[in-house]
Write a protein that holds these residues in place. Structure first.
Motif, PDB file in Angstrom:
ATOM      1  N   THR A  91      -9.154   1.145  10.827  1.00  0.00           N
ATOM      2  CA  THR A  91      -9.784   0.665   9.601  1.00  0.00           C
ATOM      3  C   THR A  91      -9.350  -0.762   9.301  1.00  0.00           C
ATOM      4  N   TYR A  92     -10.290  -1.552   8.804  1.00  0.00           N
ATOM      5  CA  TYR A  92     -10.000  -2.901   8.319  1.00  0.00           C
ATOM      6  C   TYR A  92     -10.107  -2.909   6.798  1.00  0.00           C
ATOM      7  N   TRP A  93      -9.080  -3.424   6.145  1.00  0.00           N
ATOM      8  CA  TRP A  93      -9.105  -3.606   4.701  1.00  0.00           C
ATOM      9  C   TRP A  93      -9.210  -5.109   4.450  1.00  0.00           C
ATOM     10  N   ILE A  94     -10.338  -5.529   3.878  1.00  0.00           N
ATOM     11  CA  ILE A  94     -10.555  -6.934   3.557  1.00  0.00           C
ATOM     12  C   ILE A  94     -10.335  -7.105   2.061  1.00  0.00           C
ATOM     13  N   GLU A  95      -9.230  -7.704   1.700  1.00  0.00           N
ATOM     14  CA  GLU A  95      -8.857  -7.879   0.305  1.00  0.00           C
ATOM     15  C   GLU A  95      -9.348  -9.253  -0.165  1.00  0.00           C
ATOM     16  N   MET A  96     -10.348  -9.252  -1.081  1.00  0.00           N
ATOM     17  CA  MET A  96     -11.043 -10.473  -1.458  1.00  0.00           C
ATOM     18  C   MET A  96     -10.754 -10.909  -2.899  1.00  0.00           C
ATOM     19  N   SER A  97      -9.916 -10.174  -3.595  1.00  0.00           N
ATOM     20  CA  SER A  97      -9.555 -10.538  -4.964  1.00  0.00           C
ATOM     21  C   SER A  97      -8.616 -11.741  -4.954  1.00  0.00           C
ATOM     22  N   THR A  98      -8.413 -12.326  -6.145  1.00  0.00           N
ATOM     23  CA  THR A  98      -7.413 -13.383  -6.285  1.00  0.00           C
ATOM     24  C   THR A  98      -6.156 -12.742  -6.852  1.00  0.00           C
ATOM     25  N   VAL A  99      -5.210 -12.443  -5.972  1.00  0.00           N
ATOM     26  CA  VAL A  99      -4.018 -11.696  -6.385  1.00  0.00           C
ATOM     27  C   VAL A  99      -2.716 -12.396  -6.008  1.00  0.00           C
ATOM     28  N   GLY A 100      -2.797 -13.458  -5.212  1.00  0.00           N
ATOM     29  CA  GLY A 100      -1.594 -14.159  -4.776  1.00  0.00           C
ATOM     30  C   GLY A 100      -0.984 -13.541  -3.532  1.00  0.00           C
ATOM     31  N   PRO A 101      -0.218 -14.316  -2.774  1.00  0.00           N
ATOM     32  CA  PRO A 101       0.326 -13.841  -1.496  1.00  0.00           C
ATOM     33  C   PRO A 101       1.330 -12.705  -1.625  1.00  0.00           C
ATOM     34  N   ASP A 102       2.063 -12.631  -2.727  1.00  0.00           N
ATOM     35  CA  ASP A 102       3.042 -11.554  -2.879  1.00  0.00           C
ATOM     36  C   ASP A 102       2.357 -10.196  -2.933  1.00  0.00           C
ATOM     37  N   ALA A 103       1.247 -10.120  -3.650  1.00  0.00           N
ATOM     38  CA  ALA A 103       0.508  -8.856  -3.737  1.00  0.00           C
ATOM     39  C   ALA A 103      -0.089  -8.475  -2.392  1.00  0.00           C
ATOM     40  N   VAL A 104      -0.534  -9.474  -1.631  1.00  0.00           N
ATOM     41  CA  VAL A 104      -1.069  -9.197  -0.293  1.00  0.00           C
ATOM     42  C   VAL A 104       0.036  -8.656   0.609  1.00  0.00           C
ATOM     43  N   LYS A 105       1.194  -9.267   0.559  1.00  0.00           N
ATOM     44  CA  LYS A 105       2.315  -8.781   1.370  1.00  0.00           C
ATOM     45  C   LYS A 105       2.698  -7.360   0.974  1.00  0.00           C
ATOM     46  N   ALA A 106       2.754  -7.105  -0.334  1.00  0.00           N
ATOM     47  CA  ALA A 106       3.113  -5.767  -0.798  1.00  0.00           C
ATOM     48  C   ALA A 106       2.104  -4.734  -0.316  1.00  0.00           C
ATOM     49  N   LEU A 107       0.828  -5.090  -0.334  1.00  0.00           N
ATOM     50  CA  LEU A 107      -0.202  -4.175   0.162  1.00  0.00           C
ATOM     51  C   LEU A 107      -0.043  -3.954   1.656  1.00  0.00           C
ATOM     52  N   GLY A 108       0.175  -5.034   2.402  1.00  0.00           N
ATOM     53  CA  GLY A 108       0.330  -4.906   3.848  1.00  0.00           C
ATOM     54  C   GLY A 108       1.500  -4.022   4.235  1.00  0.00           C
ATOM     55  N   ASP A 109       2.585  -4.106   3.466  1.00  0.00           N
ATOM     56  CA  ASP A 109       3.763  -3.292   3.750  1.00  0.00           C
ATOM     57  C   ASP A 109       3.500  -1.800   3.534  1.00  0.00           C
ATOM     58  N   ARG A 110       2.500  -1.480   2.714  1.00  0.00           N
ATOM     59  CA  ARG A 110       2.205  -0.080   2.402  1.00  0.00           C
ATOM     60  C   ARG A 110       1.220   0.565   3.376  1.00  0.00           C
ATOM     61  N   LEU A 111       0.505  -0.231   4.141  1.00  0.00           N
ATOM     62  CA  LEU A 111      -0.573   0.324   4.957  1.00  0.00           C
ATOM     63  C   LEU A 111      -0.037   1.084   6.163  1.00  0.00           C
ATOM     64  N   PRO A 112      -0.701   2.180   6.518  1.00  0.00           N
ATOM     65  CA  PRO A 112      -0.264   2.945   7.693  1.00  0.00           C
ATOM     66  C   PRO A 112      -0.543   2.192   8.980  1.00  0.00           C
ATOM     67  N   GLN A 113       0.143   2.587  10.016  1.00  0.00           N
ATOM     68  CA  GLN A 113      -0.026   1.947  11.323  1.00  0.00           C
ATOM     69  C   GLN A 113      -1.473   2.092  11.775  1.00  0.00           C
ATOM     70  N   GLY A 114      -2.007   1.018  12.340  1.00  0.00           N
ATOM     71  CA  GLY A 114      -3.369   1.047  12.833  1.00  0.00           C
ATOM     72  C   GLY A 114      -4.396   0.534  11.853  1.00  0.00           C
ATOM     73  N   VAL A 115      -3.995   0.291  10.604  1.00  0.00           N
ATOM     74  CA  VAL A 115      -4.889  -0.290   9.605  1.00  0.00           C
ATOM     75  C   VAL A 115      -4.612  -1.788   9.533  1.00  0.00           C
ATOM     76  N   THR A 116      -5.659  -2.600   9.644  1.00  0.00           N
ATOM     77  CA  THR A 116      -5.515  -4.054   9.651  1.00  0.00           C
ATOM     78  C   THR A 116      -5.920  -4.625   8.310  1.00  0.00           C
ATOM     79  N   LEU A 117      -5.043  -5.438   7.733  1.00  0.00           N
ATOM     80  CA  LEU A 117      -5.322  -6.088   6.454  1.00  0.00           C
ATOM     81  C   LEU A 117      -5.722  -7.542   6.694  1.00  0.00           C
ATOM     82  N   VAL A 118      -6.850  -7.921   6.107  1.00  0.00           N
ATOM     83  CA  VAL A 118      -7.313  -9.307   6.114  1.00  0.00           C
ATOM     84  C   VAL A 118      -7.391  -9.762   4.667  1.00  0.00           C
TER      85      VAL A 118
END
Length: 272
Positions: A91-118
């Motif tokens: 699965t690809y998760w494309i995060e398009m909101s304006t949330v800042g890099p810290d929120a993106v990192k926090a989301l990426g750290d939570r994702l299961p293996q095999g899920v790609t965050l863009v």
């Protein structure tokens, strides 16, 4: 990396920007399941061929691409709580909101293996979203989904994960500062008795020309409340004295929170 042809896309968040973006994907022929906290906002998209989900978890179940266009970091975290257990490898998760890099990192750290965050926040307002002419700042491994993103506008690759979110914060902070600066310049023109049309024309021909256009825009919409959120995120990163003053002014006028940021121009010129 081979580009994917999504069999099912989940689009979460149908506000002023999300709704026209989702419509663009439908117009490009992509199968779409949509969800919004206020269900009625999904109805026009359902009429255009989308499937409406009762909640975020249902929306992403079976999707190979998830797009989020949400109000801020808190909304993203709340949606992630429901979505993450439903995501499978590939699965690809494309995060398009304006949330800042810290929120993106926090989301990426939570994702299961095999899920790609863009992280792929956008530049442009509602008019550009409706026309499929957004500027998309794509950070991370976006090769496989670049074709999909191109249905929404022009893709600029920004670097590693979080770099798109970081650059978007820079851009939005500049926009908010530019609008405030134009408003103060017009307030000065008012105080000096300079004709309004003459002042606007001169500023338009100056290096502030783009900010002048945005400060007086009437056909687009970006909530002041969202501008407050973005400037607050920026001033948490580093000392920004001018933007801290802008933030304080915006917070002092909650009555314009849901107006377009151009409302700041009239408010500053009125010296209130």
């Amino acid at each position: 990396m081979q580009k994917i042809a999504p069999k099912q896309i989940a689009f979460l968040g149908l506000g002023h920007m999300g709704a026209p973006m989702a419509r663009q994907l439908l117009a490009a022929g992509h199968p779409l399941t949509v969800w919004n906290r206020t269900p009625a906002k999904a109805e026009p998209l359902v009429a255009a061929g989308a499937r409406q989900a009762a909640g975020p978890a249902e929306a992403v179940r079976g999707a190979d691409v998830v797009l989020t266009m949400l109000a801020g970091p808190e909304a993203l975290s709340a949606v992630a709580d429901q979505v993450i257990p439903e995501l499978g490898p590939g699965t690809y998760w494309i995060e398009m909101s304006t949330v800042g890099p810290d929120a993106v990192k926090a989301l990426g750290d939570r994702l299961p293996q095999g899920v790609t965050l863009v992280d792929a926040p956008v530049m442009g307002s509602t008019d550009k979203a409706a026309a499929g002419q957004l500027g998309i700042l794509a950070g991370g491994d976006a090769d496989a989904v670049e074709g999909l993103l191109s249905a929404l506008g022009t893709v600029t690759r920004t670097g590693p994960p979080g770099s798109g979110a970081a650059l978007k914060l820079v851009v939005n902070t500049a926009v908010m500062g530019g609008v405030a600066l134009v408003a103060e310049a017009m307030a000065l023109a008012d105080a000096l008795g300079v004709d309004e049309a003459t002042a606007k024309a001169a500023l338009t021909k100056s290096p502030l020309g783009g900010a002048v256009s945005r400060a007086f825009a009437t056909d687009v919409h970006f909530d002041v409340a969202l501008g407050v959120k973005d400037v607050a995120l920026a001033t948490e990163v580093t000392r920004l004295p001018a933007m801290e003053a802008v933030l304080a002014h915006l917070k002092a006028h909650p009555d314009i929170a849901h107006e377009d940021i151009a409302a700041l121009t009239a408010r500053i010129r009125a010296n209130r």
